[in-house]
Design an enzyme around this catalytic site. Sequence first.
Site: not given
Length: 247
Positions: A139, A153
Amino acid sequence: MSTILITGASSGLGAEMARQFAALGYDLGLCARRTERLDELRTEILAEHPDRVVSVKQLDVTDDTAVFTVFDEFAAEFGTIDRVIVNAGLGKGAPLGTGKHAANRETAVVNFLAALAQTEAAMQIFRAQGRGHLVMISSISGLRGMPKTLTTYAATKAGVAALAEGLRAEAVPGVDVSVIYPGYIRSEMNDRIKHEPKFMVDTETGVRAMVAAIEKRHAKAYVPSWPWVPLGYALRVLPSRVVRKML
């Protein structure tokens, strides 16, 4: 005919990758926890591409034993697995120290420990057959430490990228390793957010950029390339106070 194994394929980016890779001529091994969605996706793909082979299996990626079993079953069924896309992920999170450790731990287990098991299982297959393409879905958030709900995350996605980098450094003969850094792409993971981030694109557009980068076997790719190639560089070098205002 080439074969692709995709984890977390029941929805979002995984499901759309399955659709787009099927359109390119690939046979597919799809796995996820929700088998009813996988069955629906298989029916949809075969209606559009009746000459494809689409196999679906239930898999909870946090079950290490099941990961190795399911990957080996796909390899036996297809005879070879040409590409594995480690895609299954979770977007839960809370600021550290606010009493939400369970949510952060769950994200860490799914996004990193489970990704490690998937990578191990994929590399066992690739080493045995002497070739393969491992694709790790990271990501843009993994490019540096992120605040508040994104802290855990982002850390897990940085870890995924580090696994890929380590394997590239090892240079396993016949095995290509790619890490994909998606920017803001609409999916189930983010459809409940209150304020849509800047630069959000729809699922089909975002995944088209992912598929193009995967097909080129880039070592790493920020997708879509605009604006994430320049922003990716900026995220790495700018002060945190500036980054907070950008995202």
